[in-house]
Every structure is written in C-alpha cells, then in structure tokens.
Scaffold this motif. Structure first.
Motif, PDB file in Angstrom:
ATOM      1  N   LEU A  50       0.816  -1.215   0.000  1.00 38.72           N
ATOM      2  CA  LEU A  50       0.000   0.000   0.000  1.00 38.72           C
ATOM      3  C   LEU A  50       0.846   1.260   0.000  1.00 38.72           C
ATOM      4  O   LEU A  50       0.392   2.311  -0.448  1.00 38.72           O
ATOM      5  CB  LEU A  50      -0.953   0.006   1.209  1.00 38.72           C
ATOM      6  N   ARG A  51       2.071   1.153   0.460  1.00 41.75           N
ATOM      7  CA  ARG A  51       2.964   2.305   0.457  1.00 41.75           C
ATOM      8  C   ARG A  51       3.764   2.418  -0.835  1.00 41.75           C
ATOM      9  O   ARG A  51       4.568   3.320  -1.006  1.00 41.75           O
ATOM     10  CB  ARG A  51       3.898   2.243   1.664  1.00 41.75           C
ATOM     11  N   GLY A  52       3.532   1.468  -1.747  1.00 45.97           N
ATOM     12  CA  GLY A  52       4.172   1.542  -3.055  1.00 45.97           C
ATOM     13  C   GLY A  52       5.591   1.019  -3.097  1.00 45.97           C
ATOM     14  O   GLY A  52       6.326   1.290  -4.050  1.00 45.97           O
ATOM     15  N   TYR A  53       5.989   0.246  -2.088  1.00 43.98           N
ATOM     16  CA  TYR A  53       7.338  -0.301  -2.069  1.00 43.98           C
ATOM     17  C   TYR A  53       7.392  -1.570  -2.919  1.00 43.98           C
ATOM     18  O   TYR A  53       6.430  -2.340  -2.969  1.00 43.98           O
ATOM     19  CB  TYR A  53       7.762  -0.653  -0.643  1.00 43.98           C
ATOM     20  N   PRO A  54       8.513  -1.839  -3.576  1.00 48.07           N
ATOM     21  CA  PRO A  54       8.633  -3.072  -4.363  1.00 48.07           C
ATOM     22  C   PRO A  54       8.730  -4.287  -3.454  1.00 48.07           C
ATOM     23  O   PRO A  54       9.322  -4.225  -2.373  1.00 48.07           O
ATOM     24  CB  PRO A  54       9.933  -2.863  -5.149  1.00 48.07           C
TER      25      PRO A  54
END
Length: 221
Positions: A50-54
C-alpha cells in the motif's frame, strides 16, 4: 531439470495471481520448503504494497504436460494452522495440461493467498498446544479509520477473529481484506464506503478511509 531461457513476462495483478493459485493453476515443486511466515511478516508485506514499495519479482517454471509425471507437485496452503495444517497438500496433477510452478516467491505468494482467500490460526500464548481453542481461525483485516501504532508501519493490518473484527469504536473499522477481490469496479468501493457510513464521518476520518480503501483496490486489481 531443464529450464528454458528466462524472461520477464507481462505483469499480472495480485488479484489475478491469487485467483490462479485458488484454481490450482500455480503449484509448488517438491524442493520448496513449507510456509514459515509469521503474521507480522504478512502485515509488513501488505503495508509495503500500500505504500508503493517493491516486493520483488517471482520466478515461474512452465512445465510441459509430457514432463509433469516426472515430478511431484504441491498445492499452496490456504487455511494455515500452526499445529494442524502446516504442510502443503500434494497436488493431483493429471498431465492433461501444462502447469506453472513457483520456483521463487512461494512465501510471498502464499502470504497473499492466505490474506486474501484464507485464514491463519496461530496459538494464543497462554494456552496449551493440545487445546483446540488455543488456535482460533483469524482472517486478515485493515483498519479504515486510523494508522498503525507501530512507527515502522503506516497502515494497520491485523489477523482477527470474527468477534474481534466486529468490535468498533471511533478509531476502528475493520475491513476484511479478502472482500476487495469482489470489488471489480471502483464505484463498488465508493458504494461500500457510503453504505457503511464511512463518508459521513469527520472529514479527516472520511478522507483516510476513502484513500486507504481505494489504494487497496488499486494495489490488488
């Protein structure tokens, strides 16, 4: 084992991958270890999403149907039980179609599958292992009203029993994460927010609920 030259494929959504696991289109080879992730690791995985981390790539092996009989394959664990269901069931493979096997990414994909389609039963610390009540089934939930208490996380995910998830206050509204698979269109997310009164709260609470659920929908679909 002969592996064809690897290549990056067109990405699929998490929702599609979980559905394919559920349909047993994806299997595991006998060389893979069993699922070992703790609930905290699954929580961190979804917080990262949800935080856009890979979260890394996955390695697939496409097995031709004429080679399937040469190997043993296993299904993914769906309803994990710390005492009674830790082992992957053997897959019943007929050999009529090619299959896709996960060579790297089993832990992450199993975590996604359990969170979105299954349950996780871990032992309550003060109860005995032989006590069946020590292992209540828990589903994966996301709080739509407030952030995580842990400074290392942003979103508040948790594995909860149905009874725990039903307890609500002015800082807690637990959304069953797997239900996001049913929201194929964005307007269905909005309908859910309205139906459950989340758009009628204080502006900052409504905004957080709106952004959080829409982000979950975007990540999964």
């Amino acid at each position: 084992m002969e592996l064809k030259q690897s290549a990056f494929q067109t990405p699929i959504t998490i929702g599609d991958a979980v559905v394919d696991v559920h349909k047993k289109k994806y299997l595991l080879p006998a060389i893979q270890r069993e699922f070992v992730w703790k609930p905290e690791q699954i929580i961190r995985l979804f917080d990262s999403l949800l935080r856009g981390y890979p979260i890394g790539s996955f390695l697939f092996w496409n097995v031709d149907k004429d080679k399937i009989k040469d190997y043993q394959f296993y299904e993914f664990v769906r309803d994990y039980h710390e005492r009674d269901c830790k082992h992957n069931p053997k897959a019943n493979v007929t050999g009529e179609d090619n299959i896709t096997v996960i060579l790297d990414g089993q832990q992450r994909l199993t975590a996604l599958y359990i969170a979105l389609k299954g349950t996780y039963a871990y032992k309550i610390p003060w109860k005995q292992w032989k006590n069946d009540d020590a292992f209540p089934k828990r589903k994966f939930y996301l709080n739509l009203l407030s952030k995580a208490d842990d400074i290392a996380l942003y979103y508040r995910f948790n594995f909860l029993t149905d009874e725990e998830a039903s307890e609500r206050n002015d800082k807690t509204f637990w959304f069953e994460v797997g239900k996001i698979l049913d929201f194929t269109k964005e307007f269905e997310v909005n309908n859910y927010l309205i139906k459950n009164g989340l758009m009628a709260l204080k502006p900052e609470e409504s905004q957080f609920a709106n952004e959080t659920l829409f982000k979950l929908h975007a990540v999964i679909h």
